[in-house]
Structure formats: structure tokens, C-alpha cells
Motif scaffolding. Structure first.
Motif, short mmCIF file in Angstrom:
data_model
loop_
_atom_site.label_atom_id
_atom_site.label_comp_id
_atom_site.label_asym_id
_atom_site.label_seq_id
_atom_site.Cartn_x
_atom_site.Cartn_y
_atom_site.Cartn_z
N PRO A 47 0.83 -1.21 0.00
CA PRO A 47 0.00 0.00 0.00
C PRO A 47 0.86 1.25 0.00
O PRO A 47 1.93 1.28 0.59
CB PRO A 47 -0.80 -0.12 1.29
N PHE A 48 0.39 2.27 -0.65
CA PHE A 48 1.07 3.57 -0.71
C PHE A 48 2.49 3.45 -1.25
O PHE A 48 3.36 4.23 -0.89
CB PHE A 48 1.10 4.25 0.67
N LEU A 58 2.32 2.01 8.69
CA LEU A 58 2.69 0.76 9.33
C LEU A 58 1.50 -0.18 9.51
O LEU A 58 1.59 -1.36 9.21
CB LEU A 58 3.33 1.05 10.69
N GLN A 59 0.38 0.34 10.02
CA GLN A 59 -0.77 -0.53 10.24
C GLN A 59 -1.33 -1.07 8.94
O GLN A 59 -1.78 -2.20 8.87
CB GLN A 59 -1.85 0.23 11.01
N ARG A 128 -6.34 4.12 11.72
CA ARG A 128 -5.39 5.11 11.24
C ARG A 128 -4.01 4.54 11.45
O ARG A 128 -3.84 3.35 11.61
CB ARG A 128 -5.57 6.44 11.98
N ASN A 129 -3.05 5.38 11.48
CA ASN A 129 -1.67 4.94 11.66
C ASN A 129 -1.16 5.42 13.02
O ASN A 129 -0.02 5.82 13.14
CB ASN A 129 -0.81 5.50 10.53
N ALA A 134 2.78 3.71 18.34
CA ALA A 134 2.80 3.87 19.80
C ALA A 134 3.07 2.54 20.48
O ALA A 134 3.79 2.49 21.49
CB ALA A 134 1.48 4.47 20.28
N LEU A 135 2.51 1.46 19.95
CA LEU A 135 2.77 0.13 20.50
C LEU A 135 4.25 -0.24 20.36
O LEU A 135 4.88 -0.73 21.29
CB LEU A 135 1.90 -0.91 19.80
N LEU A 136 4.81 0.03 19.19
CA LEU A 136 6.24 -0.27 18.98
C LEU A 136 7.13 0.59 19.88
O LEU A 136 8.14 0.11 20.39
CB LEU A 136 6.59 -0.06 17.50
#
Length: 148
Positions: A47-48, A58-59, A128-129, A134-136
């Protein structure tokens, strides 16, 4: 740790994850989400690809291989995934605090305050992204604490 304490912790984190999933499913549609769902559903694994100079999705990269398997349910599945990533982020923040030596009660309070923050709730409730980076970052924080 006793079996009762482990069961209590599992119940609490299950309740947190369940509350975030309910929030994600009850949240009104956001006009920004369609670009993330569309990119994951239509682009295959890249994607993109022509717009990588913009924000790295990332998501969407994580979701793209799974999107065709859940065609028609991508909005629900991606929102649930975002909510679960938010719950994992809270768990990692709590663990990092405890590893740093923060008292249990204070770590619970700080983690609860983070969970009550609107920007966290928004990021964990929409597609969203926001929540995966934030998790990483939370995982990196915990790894840094373990390295000390």
C-alpha cells in the motif's frame, strides 16, 4: 505469583481489551478511515508504494495481507485490531513502569490515566496509523528498561 493473582491479572487485562474493543465498535465512522481500509484491501502487500515519502503506513502494511481474507468485514476487523494493539500498548507501558521500579499502585494509576486520555482512546478506536507506532514505541521502552 499465585494462580489467583494470575487469574485476576488476566481478568483485568481482558476487561481492558474488551472495553477498548467496545469503544472501537461504538465509535462513529471517521472520514479519514476509508483511505486506510481501501489501501489495505485494494493494494495487495504494497500500500502507498508510490507515496512512501509521506507518513509510513505501518498498520496498513500489517493489515494488507489479511484484508482479502476478511473482505466485507475489514472495518470491524481493523478496528478490533487497533483496539487490541491499544490494550497491548497499555500492558507494555505498565510493565515498563514496574521494571523501572514504579510502585504497583502508581503504575496502575498512570496506566489508567493514559487509558483515559482522549488521544489514546481515539488512536485505539479508529483505523489510522496511530496505535501501532505507539505500541512499537512502548515495546522499545520496555526493552530499554530491561537493558538497564
Amino acid at each position: 505469583m499465585s494462580a489467583q493473582r494470575i487469574a485476576a491479572h488476566a481478568l483485568i487485562w481482558t476487561a481492558v481489551a474488551g472495553a477498548l474493543v467496545l469503544l472501537a465498535l461504538a465509535n462513529p465512522l471517521n472520514g479519514d478511515e476509508d483511505q486506510w481500509i481501501g489501501a489495505a484491501a485494494l493494494s495487495g502487500s504494497r500500500p502507498f508504494a508510490d507515496f512512501l515519502h509521506l507518513q509510513t503506513p505501518l498498520q496498513t502494511y500489517l493489515w494488507a495481507p489479511l484484508a482479502p481474507l476478511l473482505a466485507g468485514y475489514n472495518l470491524i476487523a481493523m478496528r478490533i485490531a487497533s483496539a487490541l494493539m491499544g490494550a497491548a500498548m497499555l500492558a507494555l507501558v505498565y510493565l515498563a513502569q514496574r521494571r523501572f521500579g514504579v510502585e504497583r499502585r502508581i503504575a496502575v494509576l498512570c496506566t489508567a490515566l493514559l487509558a483515559c486520555c482522549y488521544s489514546f482512546q481515539f488512536g485505539a478506536a479508529v483505523i489510522r496509523n496511530d496505535v501501532l507506532p505507539a505500541l512499537l514505541l512502548s515495546a522499545a521502552l520496555l526493552v530499554a528498561m530491561l537493558a538497564l
